[in-house]
Motif scaffolding. Sequence first.
Motif, short mmCIF file in Angstrom:
data_model
loop_
_atom_site.label_atom_id
_atom_site.label_comp_id
_atom_site.label_asym_id
_atom_site.label_seq_id
_atom_site.Cartn_x
_atom_site.Cartn_y
_atom_site.Cartn_z
N ALA A 172 -13.66 -5.38 11.44
CA ALA A 172 -13.02 -4.36 12.11
C ALA A 172 -13.66 -2.99 12.01
O ALA A 172 -13.31 -1.97 12.84
N ASN A 173 -14.50 -2.76 11.13
CA ASN A 173 -14.90 -1.36 10.56
C ASN A 173 -16.30 -1.37 10.53
O ASN A 173 -17.13 -1.54 9.67
N SER B 75 -12.25 -9.74 7.48
CA SER B 75 -11.80 -9.24 8.56
C SER B 75 -11.63 -7.84 8.72
O SER B 75 -11.81 -6.99 9.60
N THR B 76 -11.67 -7.12 7.54
CA THR B 76 -11.58 -5.59 7.26
C THR B 76 -13.27 -5.23 7.55
O THR B 76 -13.30 -4.31 8.41
N ALA C 268 -13.13 5.92 2.19
CA ALA C 268 -12.96 4.79 3.07
C ALA C 268 -11.64 4.29 2.99
O ALA C 268 -10.92 4.68 2.05
N GLU C 269 -11.37 2.93 3.36
CA GLU C 269 -10.21 2.37 2.99
C GLU C 269 -9.92 1.90 1.57
O GLU C 269 -10.76 1.32 0.96
N THR C 270 -8.61 1.89 1.32
CA THR C 270 -8.05 1.21 -0.04
C THR C 270 -6.93 0.47 0.23
O THR C 270 -6.24 1.02 1.18
N ALA C 271 -6.83 -0.64 -0.18
CA ALA C 271 -5.73 -1.49 0.17
C ALA C 271 -5.49 -2.60 -0.84
O ALA C 271 -6.19 -2.93 -1.52
N ASN D 70 0.89 -1.17 0.06
CA ASN D 70 0.00 -0.15 -0.07
C ASN D 70 0.91 1.04 0.06
O ASN D 70 0.72 2.15 0.77
N ILE E 299 -7.57 3.18 8.02
CA ILE E 299 -6.95 3.60 6.56
C ILE E 299 -8.07 4.33 5.81
O ILE E 299 -9.33 3.77 5.98
N HIS E 300 -7.37 5.22 5.35
CA HIS E 300 -8.46 6.09 4.44
C HIS E 300 -7.87 6.73 3.30
O HIS E 300 -6.57 7.19 3.06
N PRO F 99 -10.32 -14.10 3.69
CA PRO F 99 -10.49 -13.61 5.04
C PRO F 99 -9.89 -12.37 5.43
O PRO F 99 -10.28 -11.73 6.37
N ILE F 100 -9.11 -11.69 4.47
CA ILE F 100 -8.85 -10.22 4.57
C ILE F 100 -10.10 -9.20 4.59
O ILE F 100 -10.10 -8.54 5.17
#
Lengths: 345, 187
Positions: free
Chosen positions: B157-158, B153-154, B134-137, A115, A202-203, B149-150
């Motif tokens: 947790a959110n 679990s994301t 929001a989240e980027t990964a 990332n 994370i944003h 599973p990732i």
Amino acid sequence: MVYCLAHTIISPLGDGSQANWEAVVANRTAMRLYSDRFESVEPFYASLFEERQDFVSLCVRCAEQVVKEAAIDASARDVVFVLSTTKGDELDLLSPAQAVARCFGNSNAPIVVSNACTSGVCAQITAMRLLESGVYRHAVVIGCDVQSRFIVSGFQSFKALSDEACRPFDAERRGLNLGEAAAAMVWSCDARGEWCLESGSIHNDANHISGPSRTGEGAWRCLADVLAGCEVSDIALLCVHGTATLYNDEMEAIAIHRAGLEGVPICALKGYYGHTMGAAGVLETIVAMKAVEEGTVPAAKGYATCGTTYGMNIAPTNRCVQGGKIIKMLSGFGGTNAAIRLSCG
Amino acid sequence: MRISHEIEITPESVLLDGRSLALEGTGECLLTELYRRYVGDYPKFYKMDTLSRLGFVASELLLQREMEDEGCVRFAPRADRAVIMANRSASIKNDRDYEATISGDTYYPSPALFVYTLPNIVTGEIAIRNHYMAETAFYILETPARLEPIVASTFAANPALQSAIAGWCECSEANRYYAKIQIIWKN
């Protein structure tokens, strides 16, 4: 909540977390001018190992130290290896992670977090989530990147490199210095470490792929998230990204101000290590942990006078610090931002 | 978790929610054709590397389908949808393209190329287009199945996250790529 059973750093400043801490608190750095390393077309400032390091060996050495100190069986089914890196071993990110896991007899598929420069914090967050959801019991999180012609030339093309030792948040800052290092931590469900990882966020800025949001959108949201459930006064120090580019530091100061953290002592480490890419999130978190344990926020090396629209609690000298919680924040290409909150004792 | 829409793109074919899209081109041309035929209003597409073009058009087709099926509005800023992607090869295709600009007798490193030498950029491009804060990964994994599973679990947790554009986005050469990407809901 997960617990840190062990940590280590292998860097141009030394081998082991304690050796690195002692170098930082003594204001030492390996940062220097390289005229033509990597056949660079221009001289550049960087913090590099004296000799070229093998990527997998660096990762394995770090992992060996933390696995031993944590007293875990790294080959067990409930252990996962998580690697944070941007360019891996000569552009291959998966094979080195597999090689490291194999070295320890671990047959779980390793996870590589890529990332950009937030990888080291994202890797810890990923580990925490997998541990909390019961998928694994322990995670060996390794952050590692080695410098190369590829990376140096790329940042030179961005004109992002300073022609002198970098000056995070300073009025005269002119860009970043590159660095290389490896660092590792064992995070665990077992409540037998002093430090715990309480939350992570994370944003994306949703703004630009290589420049940060002018309003620090993503960074601010991350800080707001990790502050939930605690008071600003609980935070002993804020370990920033502070790359010393004009845009990053200005954005970061805005985000810090928006989150109400302008009074929290700043730990800015890029003047000691340079920007260690995928290692940064793990390495800098460990140094911040040591700072709280030793009661000293290290000098913001390279900083002299405030060069951002919003000021913060940053100083060019070592200072006493009190309290048991830290926040670590990072930003990176792709508009990514990440933050974690850790607590001691 | 619940999948609402799914797309699979190979250099020869596109399957959107199980139905094949009629196309003329293959390889890199297929991606450009998808862009011209189904998007057309985002010239930044032409600056993207192959990996980013692949992920971008996949997301565009998914989101258009979602808009048609569920009547939802696009492009309003939101922080309840993540973008989570993975592959094996990171950004190797673009890395090699960049390497060519600094090898041998030639030396003309381009920042426009260098920025795409990170695989997570594709998640950033999708976030920018859609105003997703929001989240980027991005993860490098052995197989697509390892992402589940990732993602789970994301979500766990959110509390703020309700859905994700998630999946495999792999490109090793200009005409060798594969994407299987879904809109996944927490509930």
